[in-house]
Design a protein around this motif. Structure first.
Motif, mmCIF file in Angstrom:
data_model
loop_
_atom_site.group_PDB
_atom_site.id
_atom_site.type_symbol
_atom_site.label_atom_id
_atom_site.label_comp_id
_atom_site.label_asym_id
_atom_site.label_seq_id
_atom_site.Cartn_x
_atom_site.Cartn_y
_atom_site.Cartn_z
ATOM 1 N N ASN A 85 -12.975 1.650 -26.512
ATOM 2 C CA ASN A 85 -13.788 2.842 -26.268
ATOM 3 C C ASN A 85 -14.144 3.579 -27.561
ATOM 4 O OD1 ASN A 85 -13.720 2.572 -23.367
ATOM 5 N ND2 ASN A 85 -11.591 3.249 -23.466
ATOM 6 N N PHE A 86 -14.184 2.851 -28.670
ATOM 7 C CA PHE A 86 -14.451 3.477 -29.963
ATOM 8 C C PHE A 86 -15.834 4.123 -29.997
ATOM 9 C CE2 PHE A 86 -16.963 -0.266 -30.730
ATOM 10 C CZ PHE A 86 -17.884 0.105 -31.707
ATOM 11 N N LEU A 87 -15.975 5.180 -30.795
ATOM 12 C CA LEU A 87 -17.255 5.834 -31.034
ATOM 13 C C LEU A 87 -17.520 5.829 -32.541
ATOM 14 C CD1 LEU A 87 -17.093 8.937 -28.648
ATOM 15 C CD2 LEU A 87 -18.335 6.796 -28.279
ATOM 16 N N ARG A 104 -32.278 -4.625 -30.136
ATOM 17 C CA ARG A 104 -30.924 -5.176 -30.024
ATOM 18 C C ARG A 104 -30.645 -5.826 -28.666
ATOM 19 N NH1 ARG A 104 -28.519 -6.245 -34.787
ATOM 20 N NH2 ARG A 104 -29.325 -4.746 -36.301
ATOM 21 N N LYS A 105 -31.701 -6.054 -27.888
ATOM 22 C CA LYS A 105 -31.614 -6.752 -26.600
ATOM 23 C C LYS A 105 -30.810 -6.000 -25.550
ATOM 24 C CE LYS A 105 -32.265 -11.447 -28.400
ATOM 25 N NZ LYS A 105 -31.760 -12.844 -28.394
ATOM 26 N N LEU A 106 -30.777 -4.686 -25.660
ATOM 27 C CA LEU A 106 -30.119 -3.858 -24.653
ATOM 28 C C LEU A 106 -31.193 -3.364 -23.672
ATOM 29 C CD1 LEU A 106 -27.764 -1.871 -27.052
ATOM 30 C CD2 LEU A 106 -27.070 -3.633 -25.426
ATOM 31 N N TYR A 107 -31.792 -4.299 -22.981
ATOM 32 C CA TYR A 107 -32.970 -4.008 -22.169
ATOM 33 C C TYR A 107 -32.688 -3.065 -21.000
ATOM 34 C CZ TYR A 107 -34.510 -8.112 -24.791
ATOM 35 O OH TYR A 107 -34.805 -8.994 -25.798
ATOM 36 N N SER A 143 -24.040 4.036 -29.056
ATOM 37 C CA SER A 143 -24.812 2.790 -29.155
ATOM 38 C C SER A 143 -24.022 1.618 -29.739
ATOM 39 C CB SER A 143 -26.079 3.015 -29.990
ATOM 40 O OG SER A 143 -25.742 3.498 -31.278
ATOM 41 N N ASN A 144 -23.208 1.865 -30.755
ATOM 42 C CA ASN A 144 -22.431 0.771 -31.345
ATOM 43 C C ASN A 144 -21.485 0.141 -30.330
ATOM 44 O OD1 ASN A 144 -23.321 0.591 -34.082
ATOM 45 N ND2 ASN A 144 -22.275 2.501 -34.534
ATOM 46 N N ILE A 148 -21.823 -3.768 -29.029
ATOM 47 C CA ILE A 148 -20.741 -4.742 -29.193
ATOM 48 C C ILE A 148 -20.295 -5.296 -27.844
ATOM 49 C CG2 ILE A 148 -18.343 -5.047 -29.940
ATOM 50 C CD1 ILE A 148 -20.444 -4.942 -32.198
ATOM 51 N N LYS A 149 -20.243 -4.455 -26.830
ATOM 52 C CA LYS A 149 -19.887 -4.931 -25.488
ATOM 53 C C LYS A 149 -20.922 -5.934 -24.994
ATOM 54 C CE LYS A 149 -17.136 -1.018 -23.888
ATOM 55 N NZ LYS A 149 -17.026 0.133 -22.947
ATOM 56 N N ASN A 150 -22.194 -5.676 -25.273
ATOM 57 C CA ASN A 150 -23.248 -6.601 -24.863
ATOM 58 C C ASN A 150 -23.163 -7.911 -25.638
ATOM 59 O OD1 ASN A 150 -25.879 -6.930 -23.316
ATOM 60 N ND2 ASN A 150 -26.569 -7.326 -25.398
ATOM 61 N N VAL A 151 -22.828 -7.825 -26.923
ATOM 62 C CA VAL A 151 -22.658 -9.028 -27.752
ATOM 63 C C VAL A 151 -21.542 -9.901 -27.184
ATOM 64 C CG1 VAL A 151 -21.813 -9.836 -30.001
ATOM 65 C CG2 VAL A 151 -23.567 -8.058 -29.890
#
Length: 207
Positions: A85-87, A104-107, A143-144, A148-151
């Motif tokens: 849960n880092f920010l 970044r493909k976060l559609y 956003s980060n 990273i979760k999406n990656v």
């Protein structure tokens, strides 16, 4: 014969060859073991899956291949490994907002961002100018983590789908997929610019 859950081929024992599938032999045997009872029904979409077979876990090589050695986000992955849960503030996502999400493909998040703006224009009207900066600042903060979760999710799905490939082949595939989408981003910018021009001309025409 093919698995009814994921579509992969079944082995001679009737189990799915896909190690990520609930019908795989490794998962079935693990579910019935004492280790599973003691683990309080571990979530196999998490890093706990490494208890079955280390070759199917996401490692640094997978991350580096998919991110094309982008040190900034590799470092963020390291933060994620310590705290899910880092920010960590991201200037680019705050400034470019929706376009950064598309790039970044976060559609899904891009669509939610656009939908929120449209709804605020329709229902909040004069307060829209407050909603947008709040969304941008919020995006800059989270956003980060979202990225990273999406990656990790993308890598996880790729390794599950192409489980018969070697680790080196998986890394080559991840590198070819890429973690960015510049063409769609450019199209989105042009489209948004066109919509803005039409909107401005419409306002001028109604004066």
């Amino acid at each position: 014969m093919y698995c009814s859950e994921c579509g992969s081929e079944l082995n001679s024992n009737g189990f799915c060859n896909n190690p990520y599938c609930n019908n795989s032999e490794k998962r079935k045997s693990f579910f019935n073991s004492n280790e599973f009872e003691e683990s309080n029904k571990l979530d196999f979409n998490s890093s706990n899956f490494e208890k079955l077979d280390d070759s199917y876990t996401i490692d640094e090589c997978n991350i580096k291949s998919y991110l094309n050695l982008d040190k900034y986000y590799i470092d963020k992955w390291a933060l994620y490994e310590k705290d899910n849960n880092f920010l960590y503030w991201n200037n680019s996502s705050c400034i470019f907002s929706c376009f950064w999400l598309i790039y970044r493909k976060l559609y899904v998040y891009a669509l939610l961002f656009i939908a929120t703006i449209i709804l605020s224009i329709i229902f909040l009207k004069e307060y829209t100018f407050l909603i947008y900066p709040v969304l941008c600042i919020s995006l800059g903060a989270v956003s980060n983590n979202l990225y990273i979760k999406n990656v990790i999710k993308t890598i996880d799905k790729t390794k599950a789908k192409y489980h018969s490939l070697s680790q080196n082949e998986i890394n080559i595939l991840l590198e070819s997929k890429g973690s960015k989408n510049l063409p769609i981003t450019i199209v989105s910018v042009v489209l948004m610019f066109f919509v803005a021009i039409v909107w401005i001309l419409n306002i001028i025409a109604n004066w």
